[in-house]
Structure formats: C-alpha cells, structure tokens
Design an enzyme around this catalytic site. Structure first.
Site, short mmCIF file in Angstrom:
data_model
loop_
_atom_site.label_atom_id
_atom_site.label_comp_id
_atom_site.label_asym_id
_atom_site.label_seq_id
_atom_site.Cartn_x
_atom_site.Cartn_y
_atom_site.Cartn_z
N CYS A 111 34.48 67.47 51.49
CA CYS A 111 33.56 66.31 51.89
C CYS A 111 33.63 65.53 50.74
O CYS A 111 34.10 66.00 49.61
CB CYS A 111 32.22 66.67 52.53
SG CYS A 111 31.37 67.54 51.13
N ASP A 145 54.01 29.55 40.79
CA ASP A 145 55.10 29.12 39.85
C ASP A 145 55.90 28.43 41.09
O ASP A 145 56.12 28.69 41.97
CB ASP A 145 55.62 30.36 39.40
CG ASP A 145 57.05 29.74 38.43
OD1 ASP A 145 56.75 28.98 37.54
OD2 ASP A 145 58.09 30.32 38.65
#
Length: 817
Positions: A13, A507
């Site tokens: 856990c 770009d």
C-alpha cells in the site's frame, strides 16, 4: 550521481511507499527517490561519494522490503538447440555456454531440446554465444520463444490467483457449514472443525501478509498488512477460546477477512497488469530475426546480432528489424506502432525507417543505423517507463497523509473499542435503533463482543491502498494511451502542467509549416541564370532550409554553382563569399544595409511578396543588386484547424520566427495565430519564451526538438514534434512522433484526461475512507462487509484508471465540446 532502478517485493500500500521514501531520503547522498506502488519499482538517484549502492539496497531491506536490481543489459532467452540426443549433449552445451564471460543461468532441457539463459549484452555479443555452441558441435537456433512464466508480473499474478482460489474454496465451504450449523442442524464439533479449516487460509495463504506486517512494525512504519493481520489474527485466537468457554467464535470472521483481502489483491494485481500492458506491448513489437546480406548472400541472424552498417533485406509483410535508412527499393510502411498514424507511408531510397514497423508491399534493402538501446523503439520504451515511474505534484500531499494513515486508524480502533466498553448503553441504544435496517448488527451480543467486532471492522475497512494507487495507475494507463497515439510524455509533472497551459508558442519552420521551402518567384535585374548562379554558389555551403530550396531551383534550371571562397554565414542576416575575385551576397535587408547596397528599386515588389507570406532574399555582387528570390514554406494542412482547436480550449497561441514582421504576419493570419513574434534570432527564442511567461505564466513551446532545445527547456512544457527517428526525444517533456499538429491538441486532451482521472481517484479514495471509517466506528458495519468494501475501494481506483484507454483524443471532439 548514479541512478539505481530496483524491483521491490513486499509492498502492499501507499504506507509502504512512504516508509521506503522516508528511510532513503534520510540518508546523506540520496538526491531523488521515486517509489511506484503500481508496478512495484523504485528509482533512486544518489551520490556515490556519500553512499554506496549496497547501502541503498540495505536501507530498503531494513525498511522491511526486498529490492532486486533491474539490470537492463541482461537479457533472458529461450532458444531451440539442434543436434542434441542425450544428457551428455546437454552437458556439453551447458559447459560451453558457462565458460563465456557475461553468460549465466544456463539451463538446458534435453526433453524439449531448448536452452534458457541470461547474458549481459554489454559484455558479450550474441553471435559469440552462437559460435560457442556451434564449436561444441550443436546449433543454436534463433526462433526465440516467449516464456510467460519468466515474466515477474505474471508469476506474481499466478501466485495471487492460487492463494485466492484455495482460500475462497475453504472459506466458501466454511460459510456453508456455518449456515447449516446455525439454521438447519447442529454440527458436532463445529468449532474445532472450522478452527482447523481456517489454519491454511490465515497462516499459509496469508503468511506473506503477517511477515510483511511484522517487518513494517519492526521498521516503525505500520502499513495496510498490519491492519489485515490485526483484523484476522486476534479474531482467530479469541475464537479458539470457544473450544473451552461458551463465547462467540470469530474464526469464520477471521477467515473471511483474509479471504476478501486475498481476492482483492489478486484482482488488483490483474488490473495493475492491464494498466502496465503498454510497455509489454511495446517490447513485444520488436522483430526477433533479420535477414542480412553477407558476401552477396542472405543470412538469417538474431536481431541482437545486428551491427551498424549491416544491410537488411526486408520482404513484404515482414517487420523492419531495427532502425535504418533505405538504400534500395521502395514500399509503403505501416508506422502506426510508432506514430499512431493508421495510413501507411511511402519509404524509398535515403528515407529513414523505424525498427518494428511493418513493410507492406515492396522489397527494401535497409542499412542499419541504430541497434539495441539506441533504437527509436528502445527510446520510446525508456520514456514510457520514466513517465510511469514519475510523480505528479498533486501526489505529494497524499503521500504525506498516508504516512500517518495506518497509525491514526490504529488509534481510532483503540478509541472505538474503549468507547464501546465505557459507553456501552449509549452505543447499544444506537445499534438497537439501526438493527431494524441493518440485519448484521449483533445487538444480542455482550458489550465486550460488540466492542471487539466494531474495532475489527474499523481496522479492516480502512484502505490506504486506494490513496497510493490513484496517481501511478492513471499515469501508467495514460502514458500507454499516449504511446499508442504517438504522444510520449516524459513525467507526471508535465501532465499536471500541460493541462493548465495558458499559451502555446510554435516555432514556424517545420512545425507550423512543412519545413520544405520552395522558390516561388524570381525577380532579376540582369538575367535569371546569373541571379541563380550567385545564389546557388553561396547556398552550396549552407545547411539552412532556404538554401535547399535555392539549390533545388538551380538544379531544375540547369545552373551549376561556382566554387565559393571566404564563405561566411552572418547570423540572422545571410551569407557572404567570394567568386572570381568578386564579393557575393545573399540575405535580408540587414545584410545589404550593412554593406551599403541599394535595393530601393525592388522595395515595393519585396513588400508585395512578403504580404503573400513569402520569404524574400536579396542577391548582390560587390555593390550591385542582382535581384530577389521569393521562397515560401507551405502551412501544414491541419495547422489552421489545430490553432482553432487550441484557441477554443481557452489557450492563446503564438508563433516565433526569424522571418520579417510582414511575412510573419501573413503566415500567422493564414494559420489563425493570435500573437506573432518576428525577426527572432535562434538564440533569442529563449528570451521570447521568458517574455511570454511573464505575460501568460504557464507557456508551452512546440518545436522540432533539435534547433529549439534551449527554448523547449525554458518553456514550462517543451513539446518536440517530428517524424519518427527525426525527433530528438531527449529534448522535450512531451514528444510528438507523428509530426502531425493535431497531436498537440491530443496531448493537451490526454493530460487533462489523465489529471481528471487522478482527481477522481483521489476523491473516491478520500470519500470512501471519510464515510466508511466513521460508519464502522459507530458499529454499523460487520468486519466481513468491511473487508470486502476495502478490497473494492482499491479496485475502483484501478479500474477507473483503466477507463482512460477509451479516451477519445480526436481534436474535432474537443472543438465540438
């Protein structure tokens, strides 16, 4: 700094994760710790001058868990051996392989004529192993078999299934006996019978739970195993007192609690297996063998034997064994496994191809350019693994809470037990009222029995697992979904940041446009041939995309470039050089202004062309203007639709380009970009990203990943876009391997879907514990129901994450929404 990757056995856990995390971070020299409960792995970055690898491993062991180093250079294989007839043959093969450095775990099975072995690919080449077997008189065949039994995850699932099935059968039989004993006929010696039946469930099939529980208590960091042990052992031992005293037996309850836990763990491991399928699927995609040309003949070899420069022969219907470049032939290649694009693409001479993609039609001869860990597929697997092993910032709070979760539950259990003893009349009155609606409430029992049952219910209903699984399972499934669609996300932080992006900077060249400019207009003051000769002579030494357009045009016009001297590329302006004693120029206005060359006669024509989104370069010789060349790079077909989709998400778009303002504005208008940044030199892109960040806070940058690397790093999320092997995977947080702008919107949608699942998982985990624990503390839940609910809460989180596989990443769906 050294990076250590380990498989960790014994974690159950989120508390386990917190225990290891805390222990390692307390050590001097440990830089970064990342423990992943979803795939039971850990990644530790540490300074070897302060702490050794053995000390790191020992720290994990002292925390109560077993680490195993993940050595990716070691490969395990099962191959057929030809020519063996008896045990002596098997021994000869074993001896031959064991004598090789880098080969270990050799196991020859003479009954099946197969050998299983591991070898270090960095220490010994696979061909050397085959030669050693051949020298001993046998032949090692290369048809590799997939042995699922060697897969740790499958082994783990099989063990969990065996425990679950056996315990469920015993518990089911026990429940049947209990019903018969209570409602049909009294069974003689009932208590001793069920006490014996419970032993294998609690102490054999549940042994690993108690061992893990003991280790976590010894490490002073109790985990979920402690809750299950406390929920099963005390009821069993107290139940045994029923053999000697007339008290209620809890043996059936203890058995049911352990059985529900084992059922939940099996279902959880199976679901986690589904969540981690992405990497397994990617690994299985690779070809196992290849045909290479050796002295004019085709020879079949194992893919591990390929070296750079080998020429592979790939027939229609075969997988391309590894990355390479086509040297002969042409074909349609299905690259969907790499890019997510379903339509095959044409590949011919000088085109790059990706390993594991499928050759559909023609015969190809491919020269190997990359092998092993350098291949595109290996890089993709590495990136997906990195993402699955990373953490999302939102996870930090949950991790802190889980460290206190189990101790708090244990304190609440004691308080509940005490309260039911001290205020028994009050609690009994509440239970009597509720018993009309909840038939399992034991109102007929003594206060001590009720207190014990209620305290046990509090123990087993609490579930720290759901908290720990919320993020890793969502990342595992989401990263796999992304890989299937050509979207590679580097880490969990990128997922959380990308969903909140407020602006995206593109770009221009190669991103919004195809990156393959073409000459569209020539305006010569003398003649076009002279104009193109000057331009081609200068551009011969340039690697700029515009240079290729000029050279391509010159070739079509049958113009032969001259031999350039004194070549100089002037950053952000153009090129100068000398030919036959004359100085040549090609570039923008700045270059001609700096050298005093008048271009006013073509100024209006330049502006007209620039308004058409064309890049105009001036061409001159000495102090004379020869003319202008207009070059255009077309927008990608889906650029406008992508920009519209992004803007519809509430995200602003910007374009960064070295083009002049007029050209940039024209392109931006075509694409629908809202913010234009023109005249930017390559080194100025970082500054422009910083300015956008000041304006919009969170900014993503989309570029080719090679020339734009600094700007991608500066952005909050860097996104590298390209086609297949052209993409620099290392350069960005998100890599889009399809080269398709639609994947930009798909990646944003994926990040939002992943984060939505993470938030849902946390909500249900918190909601479950916030409702279930108080409910149990009031005595309204039977421990058996609590154990079942605890298992279901973990499963709910895992299966909720699995729903990510059905996420629609089509940008048109987002726009419509």
């Amino acid at each position: 700094m050294k990076t250590l990757e380990v498989k960790i056995d014994g974690m159950s856990c989120a508390s386990c994760v917190n225990t290891i995390d805390t222990a390692l971070n307390a050590k001097k020299g440990v830089e970064t710790v990342n423990i992943n409960i979803a795939n039971d792995t850990g990644k530790v970055i540490f300074d070897e001058t302060n702490i050794s690898q053995d000390e790191v491993l020992k720290t994990i062991q002292e925390s109560g868990y077993e680490p195993r180093i993940i050595d990716k250079s070691f490969k395990k294989m099962t191959l057929p051996v030809e020519g063996m007839t008896c045990a002596t043959c098997a021994q000869r093969v074993t001896n031959a392989m064991n004598e090789l450095d880098g080969v270990k775990e050799v196991n020859v099975n003479v009954a099946t004529d197969k050998v299983t072995f591991s070898y270090d690919s960095e220490a010994i080449h696979f061909s050397a192993i085959r030669k050693a077997v051949a020298d001993s008189g046998y032949k090692l065949l290369i048809e590799e078999e997939q042995d699922d039994g060697d897969d740790p995850d499958i082994k783990k699932m099989r063990i969990a299934k065996a425990r679950m099935v056996k315990s469920a059968l015993i518990a089911g039989l026990m429940m049947a006996l209990m019903v018969i004993h209570m409602f049909v006929v009294t069974i003689p010696f009932y208590t001793p019978i069920v006490a014996v039946m419970a032993i294998p469930v609690i102490f054999v099939f549940g042994k690993h739970v108690h061992i893990a529980s003991f280790k976590s208590l010894r490490a002073k960091s109790p985990n979920m195993d402690v809750l299950v042990s406390m929920g099963s052992l005390p009821p069993y031992f107290i139940g045994l007192m029923g053999l000697f005293f007339p008290i209620t037996t809890f043996v059936e309850m203890a058995t049911a609690i352990m059985t529900f836990h084992l059922i939940g763990k099996f279902l959880e491991s199976r679901a986690k297996g589904k969540a981690s399928q992405a990497i397994k699927k990617l690994i299985e995609l690779g070809a196992k063998t290849a045909r290479v040309e050796v002295d004019g003949e085709e020879v079949e070899v194992h893919v591990n034997e390929l070296t750079e420069g080998d020429v592979m022969v790939v027939r229609p219907g075969e997988k391309i064994p590894t990355d390479g470049v086509v040297i002969e032939g042409q074909s349609m290649v299905d690259e969907s496994i790499a890019t997510g694009e379903s339509m095959p693409v044409k590949r011919q001479k000088d085109n790059e191809v990706i390993g594991a993609t499928l050759n559909k039609h023609g015969l190809l001869k491919v020269r190997v350019t990359k092998t092993g860990d350098d291949t595109f597929l290996s890089q993709v697997i590495k990136l997906v693994e990195e993402c699955q092993g990373s953490k999302v910032p939102i996870q930090a709070f949950a991790d802190r809470v889980t460290g206190y979760f189990v101790p708090v539950v244990m304190i609440l259990t004691v308080l509940t037990f005490t309260s039911f003893l001290v205020f028994s009349d009050f609690h009994l009155s509440v239970l009597e009222t509720m018993s009309a609606y909840l038939p399992w409430i034991p109102v007929e029992q003594t206060p001590l029995t009720i207190a014990f049952i209620t305290a046990t219910a509090v123990l087993v209903i609490a579930c720290p697992c759901a908290l720990g699984l919320g993020t890793p399972t969502a990342l595992m499934v989401g990263s796999g979904k992304g890989a299937d669609n050509g979207i590679l996300i580097r880490n969990g932080e990128a997922v959380q940041t990308l969903k909140d992006i407020q602006a995206i900077a593109f770009d221009k060249t190669g991103t919004l446009t195809y990156g393959k400019p073409q000459v569209t207009d020539l305006q010569a003051l003398s003649d076009e041939h002279s104009l193109m000769r000057i331009a081609a002579t200068l551009e011969t030494g340039s690697e700029h995309p515009l240079a290729q357009a000029v050279l391509s045009k010159a070739k079509k016009m049958d113009v032969k470039p001259g031999k350039i001297e004194d070549f100089e590329a002037v950053t952000g302006q153009g090129i100068t050089g000398a030919l036959d004693g004359k100085t040549l120029y090609i570039g923008n206005r700045s270059l001609f202004d700096a050298n005093g060359i008048d271009y006013s006669s073509l100024k209006e024509e330049m502006e007209r062309l620039e308004n058409e989104a064309k890049t105009v370069v001036l061409v001159g010789e000495d102090d004379t203007l020869h003319g202008i060349i207009a070059i255009a790079d077309e927008l990608k077909k889906n650029a406008k639709a992508t920009i519209e989709a992004i803007e519809s998400m509430g995200i602003k778009t910007a374009m960064i380009t070295g083009d002049n303002e007029r050209t940039a504005q024209a392109i931006a208008k075509k694409a629908g970009v809202s913010h234009v940044i023109a005249n930017v030199l390559p080194e100025g892109k970082v500054d422009e990203i910083e300015k956008l960040q000041q304006q919009y806070s969170l900014v993503a940058m989309v570029g080719d990943g090679i020339n734009d690397a600094p700007a991608l790093k500066q952005a909050n999320v860097g996104m590298a876009i390209g086609t297949g092997t052209d993409v620099a995977i290392e350069a960005a947080d998100v890599t889009l391997v399809r080269g398709d702008l639609e994947t930009v919107t798909s990646s944003i949608m994926l990040s939002r879907a992943i984060f939505r699942k993470i938030k849902q998982n946390y909500f249900w985990a918190w909601f479950y514990n916030a409702v279930a624990i108080p409910f149990a503390m009031m005595g309204l839940l039977h421990p058996m129901i609590g154990a079942a609910a605890m298992s279901l809460s973990s499963l709910n989180v895992v299966y909720n994450s699995l729903r990510l596989r059905k996420t629609n990443l089509n940008q048109s769906q987002e726009v419509a929404a």
